[in-house]
Enzyme design. Structure first.
Site, PDB file in Angstrom:
ATOM      1  CG  MET A  30      32.836  20.633  56.388  1.00  0.00           C
ATOM      2  SD  MET A  30      31.359  21.057  57.363  1.00  0.00           S
ATOM      3  CE  MET A  30      30.801  22.530  56.544  1.00  0.00           C
ATOM      4  N   GLY A  31      34.056  19.008  51.908  1.00  0.00           N
ATOM      5  CA  GLY A  31      33.701  18.623  50.556  1.00  0.00           C
ATOM      6  C   GLY A  31      33.162  19.787  49.751  1.00  0.00           C
ATOM      7  CB  ALA A  32      30.879  21.300  48.248  1.00  0.00           C
ATOM      8  CG  HIS A  34      35.656  26.189  46.247  1.00  0.00           C
ATOM      9  ND1 HIS A  34      36.780  26.844  46.736  1.00  0.00           N
ATOM     10  CD2 HIS A  34      34.741  26.209  47.264  1.00  0.00           C
ATOM     11  CE1 HIS A  34      36.561  27.250  47.962  1.00  0.00           C
ATOM     12  NE2 HIS A  34      35.337  26.868  48.316  1.00  0.00           N
ATOM     13  N   GLY A  36      39.564  27.191  45.869  1.00  0.00           N
ATOM     14  CA  GLY A  36      40.127  27.548  47.165  1.00  0.00           C
ATOM     15  C   GLY A  36      40.673  26.340  47.901  1.00  0.00           C
ATOM     16  CG  HIS A  37      38.063  23.287  49.292  1.00  0.00           C
ATOM     17  ND1 HIS A  37      36.893  23.653  48.672  1.00  0.00           N
ATOM     18  CD2 HIS A  37      37.807  23.329  50.629  1.00  0.00           C
ATOM     19  CE1 HIS A  37      35.962  23.878  49.584  1.00  0.00           C
ATOM     20  NE2 HIS A  37      36.482  23.704  50.777  1.00  0.00           N
ATOM     21  CE  LYS A 152      34.215  32.297  52.407  1.00  0.00           C
ATOM     22  NZ  LYS A 152      33.293  31.347  53.019  1.00  0.00           N
ATOM     23  CG  MET A 191      36.822  31.016  44.719  1.00  0.00           C
ATOM     24  SD  MET A 191      37.878  29.810  43.884  1.00  0.00           S
ATOM     25  CE  MET A 191      38.069  30.606  42.291  1.00  0.00           C
TER      26      MET A 191
END
Length: 288
Positions: A30-32, A34, A36-37, A152, A191
């Site tokens: 979903m964007g934003a 960090h 982790g992505h 997570k 995260m």
């Protein structure tokens, strides 16, 4: 890196990426973004010839009192991060593409019983229906060979695995659902895009969550009764500044059914708690 905003452009781009029997890995987000992505992107690059990342803030998984409008959106920064990690294609549809006529007029919904009903599902009715429906759409649109999700959001991962199994998406050579271990900050906090909502004071206090979970797991693995151990975990969080604890549950890793004791099967400690208006979730494996 290519960017697609329409299904026609997406399908044309996917066709080109697949030339020569290349494999495609999908990382839905979903964007934003960090670290982790980005770890998911790297894992997908290791396993597949090309990586497709999607960015879509899905309105149907937000409740009426949740933070859809406030959810962070930073498309340019996210795209730059994806490109630097070697992502081949960014799929960034608008709401009108995913829900023609608007979400309120979209009449199809996928509901996954059992694994979606407790934990976050109890306090966020309809959330996992929205997750399952949009992820199934993404699978149909991109048709990846593998899809990568962070552990997570462990209940989300369980819901997606159950949906993929029941709808025959995981037959051999069709689609593999890959769970990737949680990426953590140096102090252990998982995260999350929502961590940016925390004030400096709340951010410091939030580190109590992973620390208290590890302590509880150690006691449970040592043979102590889970019930008072989890009650003590909740008390520790409340004493550290958390305003409430939605749940602290020892559960079977596959079914997410609550456990009163370790049974020899894989188990998981799952916690959701609120601090400073921000809801944090975390989970850790418990040795049976």
């Amino acid at each position: 890196m290519q960017t697609a905003h329409s299904l026609d452009v997406l399908r044309n781009s996917i066709g080109k990426l697949r030339s020569g029997s290349n494999t495609i890995g999908l990382v839905p987000t979903m964007g934003a973004l960090h670290e982790g992505h980005l770890t998911l992107i790297r894992r997908a690059r290791e396993a597949c010839d090309h990586v497709v990342a999607s960015i879509f803030v899905n309105p149907t998984q937000f409740g009426p009192n949740e933070d859809l409008d406030a959810y962070p959106r930073q498309m340019e920064e996210d795209a730059a991060m994806l490109q630097s990690e070697g992502c081949a294609l960014l799929w960034a549809p608008g709401v009108e593409v995913m829900y023609p006529g608007g979400p309120e007029n979209f009449v199809t919904s996928i509901s996954v019983r059992g694994v979606s009903e407790g934990l976050c599902g109890a306090s966020r009715p309809g959330h996992f229906d929205g997750v399952a429906t949009v992820v199934n759409k993404l699978f149909n649109q991109v048709q990846p060979d593998m899809a990568f999700f962070g552990e997570k959001d462990f209940q989300q991962l369980a819901v997606i695995r159950a949906m993929a199994r029941d709808l025959d998406l995981t037959l051999p050579h069709v689609l593999s659902i890959i769970g990737v271990p949680t990426v953590r900050e140096p102090d252990g906090l998982a995260m999350s895009s929502r961590n940016r909502y925390l004030s400096p004071t709340d951010r410091d206090a939030a580190a109590t969550l992973p620390r208290a979970m590890k302590e509880a797991i150690a006691r449970i693995e040592d043979g102590q009764d889970p019930s008072p151990t989890l009650a003590a975990l909740e008390d520790e969080l409340l004493g550290a500044g958390f305003s409430s604890v939605d749940y602290a549950v020892l559960a079977d890793s596959a079914s997410l059914a609550p456990l009163n004791r370790l049974s020899g099967n894989a188990a998981r400690l799952l916690v959701a708690a609120r601090i400073g208006g921000t809801r944090l979730i975390d989970n850790m494996a418990v040795a049976g």
